[in-house]
Scaffold this motif. Structure first.
Motif, short mmCIF file in Angstrom:
data_model
loop_
_atom_site.label_atom_id
_atom_site.label_comp_id
_atom_site.label_asym_id
_atom_site.label_seq_id
_atom_site.Cartn_x
_atom_site.Cartn_y
_atom_site.Cartn_z
N GLU A 12 32.78 -112.41 -41.37
CA GLU A 12 31.52 -111.75 -41.08
C GLU A 12 31.55 -110.35 -41.69
O GLU A 12 32.54 -109.64 -41.59
CB GLU A 12 31.29 -111.67 -39.56
CG GLU A 12 29.91 -111.14 -39.21
CD GLU A 12 29.52 -111.48 -37.78
OE1 GLU A 12 28.49 -110.97 -37.32
OE2 GLU A 12 30.26 -112.27 -37.14
N VAL A 13 30.45 -110.02 -42.35
CA VAL A 13 30.30 -108.71 -42.98
C VAL A 13 29.08 -108.02 -42.39
O VAL A 13 27.97 -108.58 -42.44
CB VAL A 13 30.16 -108.82 -44.51
CG1 VAL A 13 29.98 -107.43 -45.14
CG2 VAL A 13 31.37 -109.52 -45.11
N VAL A 14 29.31 -106.83 -41.81
CA VAL A 14 28.24 -106.04 -41.21
C VAL A 14 28.39 -104.60 -41.69
O VAL A 14 29.45 -104.00 -41.50
CB VAL A 14 28.28 -106.10 -39.67
CG1 VAL A 14 27.15 -105.27 -39.07
CG2 VAL A 14 28.22 -107.54 -39.18
N ASP A 15 27.34 -104.08 -42.30
CA ASP A 15 27.35 -102.68 -42.78
C ASP A 15 28.57 -102.39 -43.65
O ASP A 15 29.26 -101.38 -43.48
CB ASP A 15 27.31 -101.71 -41.59
CG ASP A 15 26.02 -101.83 -40.80
OD1 ASP A 15 25.01 -102.23 -41.40
OD2 ASP A 15 26.04 -101.52 -39.60
N HIS A 16 28.87 -103.31 -44.56
CA HIS A 16 29.96 -103.14 -45.53
C HIS A 16 31.35 -103.16 -44.90
O HIS A 16 32.33 -102.79 -45.55
CB HIS A 16 29.78 -101.85 -46.33
CG HIS A 16 28.44 -101.74 -47.00
ND1 HIS A 16 28.06 -102.54 -48.05
CD2 HIS A 16 27.37 -100.94 -46.72
CE1 HIS A 16 26.83 -102.23 -48.42
NE2 HIS A 16 26.39 -101.28 -47.64
N HIS A 17 31.46 -103.60 -43.65
CA HIS A 17 32.75 -103.79 -43.00
C HIS A 17 32.91 -105.29 -42.74
O HIS A 17 31.96 -105.97 -42.36
CB HIS A 17 32.84 -103.02 -41.68
CG HIS A 17 32.80 -101.53 -41.87
ND1 HIS A 17 33.84 -100.82 -42.41
CD2 HIS A 17 31.83 -100.63 -41.59
CE1 HIS A 17 33.53 -99.54 -42.45
NE2 HIS A 17 32.31 -99.40 -41.96
N SER A 18 34.14 -105.78 -42.90
CA SER A 18 34.37 -107.21 -42.77
C SER A 18 35.35 -107.50 -41.65
O SER A 18 36.24 -106.70 -41.35
CB SER A 18 34.91 -107.78 -44.09
OG SER A 18 36.17 -107.23 -44.40
N TRP A 19 35.14 -108.68 -41.04
CA TRP A 19 36.06 -109.21 -40.02
C TRP A 19 36.41 -110.64 -40.43
O TRP A 19 35.53 -111.42 -40.81
CB TRP A 19 35.41 -109.22 -38.65
CG TRP A 19 35.28 -107.86 -38.03
CD1 TRP A 19 36.13 -107.28 -37.13
CD2 TRP A 19 34.22 -106.92 -38.24
NE1 TRP A 19 35.69 -106.03 -36.78
CE2 TRP A 19 34.51 -105.78 -37.46
CE3 TRP A 19 33.07 -106.91 -39.03
CZ2 TRP A 19 33.70 -104.66 -37.41
CZ3 TRP A 19 32.26 -105.80 -38.99
CH2 TRP A 19 32.58 -104.69 -38.20
N VAL A 20 37.69 -110.96 -40.38
CA VAL A 20 38.19 -112.28 -40.78
C VAL A 20 38.94 -112.89 -39.60
O VAL A 20 39.82 -112.24 -39.01
CB VAL A 20 39.11 -112.18 -42.02
CG1 VAL A 20 39.63 -113.57 -42.40
CG2 VAL A 20 38.39 -111.52 -43.18
#
Length: 463
Positions: free
Chosen positions: A289-297
């Motif tokens: 998931e990418v939100v506001d140019h930050h990603s979570w994997v």
């Protein structure tokens, strides 16, 4: 000129005698070349007709401007001769008159025609003399521009460079087309509106190098030739705005915004705004998931390299704060959250609320490690938010208050709590990250937590 009209070269007495006869001393004297009186004619001495012809020739040359310095002196001396000057003048005047008549008689049309014929005829010497006789300057050679430096060497070098560049470009193009002749991925399923550039995607369509766009409520399923697959979903936003932004590659996927659930083998590469993840084990399943140019994997199964030597294994997540426990379980009996370690600062939770009477209620208590508390007091048709005992806001539903209601909570980086009740959203600041939860139902209320998970959102179970 006839003999009768020929002027006499004497002051008095009979006409000059024929050549070869003797003349008395008082008879006419021939004109000398220097303008003096010549001796009595003898063998080799010019006769009278020859003298007249010479005067006529000098006069004609004078009229045409062809006499040189010596000839001008000759004519001048003959005209000044005391005995023969008058006769010489008559002959010169007649010659000048003839030349003038010729000039006036040869009109412009005749001269133009003659000029054209002379100009188009080969020059064998006659044309040059005729031009001079007519009083025009002799026709010279046509001007020829100086030849420019020969560009052959420079042209050959330029052509060689261009051909080499074209050959390299063609080779690179053929190499590129050979590798990219087939589509990097194929569309297998579509839900909602999805596009590749301006093209609306349908199942079976091959992708190219145009970016993919998926609406929040849409889904796009892709398959790669090596067996990898992915489902793209729009961003998770309560208000339902935003689009997933992605680009399929032959060996992976680029995700700039939105969510993706991927199943792939070793070598599959996911390009994210803040990192690059490479799958390292077969049959790896991961959520991104990418939100506001930050990603979570999040890794559901298998493993991947999250960059800088960070290996992420099964049931682990990788976000801006590092690695965390990704899989948690809500205990419906106790109304609390159970899982390994500490809850990360970014998570989502959703619950269903149902009512049987207007007096029913449900309380949702969220607590931080520093004992700060946020309480959500829910009654049919309304929700009140309190932060450390003070009201921070409230939400109301529309329609019948006893209708079942969906409650969504999201905490972002431990700084803000977003509450959504039946589509209406309220955001409140929190002092610290909320890490402990307690849900209590009162009266005939029914409250059930459907899911709790740190980002990214796991792939829903197939029904």
């Amino acid at each position: 000129m006839s003999t009768d009209d020929r002027p006499a070269f004497q002051d008095s007495g009979p006409q000059g005698r024929p050549a070869g006869s003797s003349a008395p001393a008082s008879g006419p004297q021939p004109i000398a070349a220097a303008g003096t009186i010549a001796a009595t004619p003898s063998a080799g001495t010019p006769t009278l007709p020859a003298q007249e012809a010479r005067i006529a020739e000098l006069a004609t040359g004078f009229a045409l401007g062809e006499l040189d310095e010596a000839e001008l002196h000759e004519l001048y001396g003959a005209l000044r001769d005391a005995r023969t000057g008058a006769a010489t003048a008559r002959i010169a005047w007649q010659s000048l008159d003839v030349v003038g008549d010729l000039r006036s008689g040869l009109n412009e049309r005749f001269q133009d025609a003659l000029r054209h014929r002379l100009a188009s005829a080969p020059d064998d010497g006659f044309a040059t003399r005729m031009w001079r006789r007519l009083g025009f300057a002799a026709r010279g050679l046509d001007p020829v521009a100086a030849p420019a430096p020969s560009p052959v060497a420079r042209t050959v070098a330029l052509v060689t460079v261009v051909l080499c560049a074209m050959a390299l470009a063609i080779g690179a193009t053929l190499l590129f087309l050979g590798r990219h002749a087939s589509a990097p991925a194929t569309v297998t399923a579509v839900l909602g509106e999805t596009r590749s550039g301006e093209r609306v995607l349908i199942p079976g369509a091959g992708l190219d190098q145009r970016r993919l766009a998926v609406t929040p409520n849409g889904q796009l399923s892709l398959a790669w030739p090596d067996g990898a697959s992915a489902v793209l979903v729009g961003p998770w936003l309560p208000e339902g705005s935003g689009r997933a932004d992605a680009l399929a590659h032959h060996d992976g996927l680029e995700l700039a915004e939105g969510r993706a659930w991927i199943s792939a083998g070793p070598g599959f590469t996911v390009l994210l705004p803040d990192r690059t993840c490479i799958v390292t084990e077969p049959d790896t399943e991961l959520a991104i998931e990418v939100v506001d140019h930050h990603s979570w994997v999040g890794i559901a199964r298998g493993a991947c390299d999250g960059g800088a030597g960070t290996m992420v294994g099964a049931r682990q997540g990788l976000g801006p704060a590092g690695i965390y426990a990704w899989v948690w379980k809500w205990d419906a009996v106790s109304g609390t959250l159970a899982g390994p370690g500490q809850v990360p600062g970014t998570w989502r939770m959703n619950a269903d609320l149902g009512w049987s009477a207007a007096t029913d209620s449900a309380d949702f208590a969220l607590e931080s490690t520093g004992k700060h508390t946020v309480t959500l007091a829910c009654i049919p048709g309304q929700l009140v938010v309190n932060v450390d005992g003070s009201e921070a806001g409230r939400l109301a539903t529309t329609g019948s208050p006893l209708l079942a209601t969906r409650l969504d909570l999201e905490q972002r980086e431990g700084r803000k709590l977003t509450i959504t009740l039946a589509g209406r959203t309220l955001a409140v600041d929190v002092p610290e990250a909320l890490v402990r939860f307690q849900l209590t139902a009162n009266g005939g209320a029914m409250a059930k937590v459907m899911a709790f998970n740190p980002l990214p959102t796991p792939r829903p179970a197939e029904k």
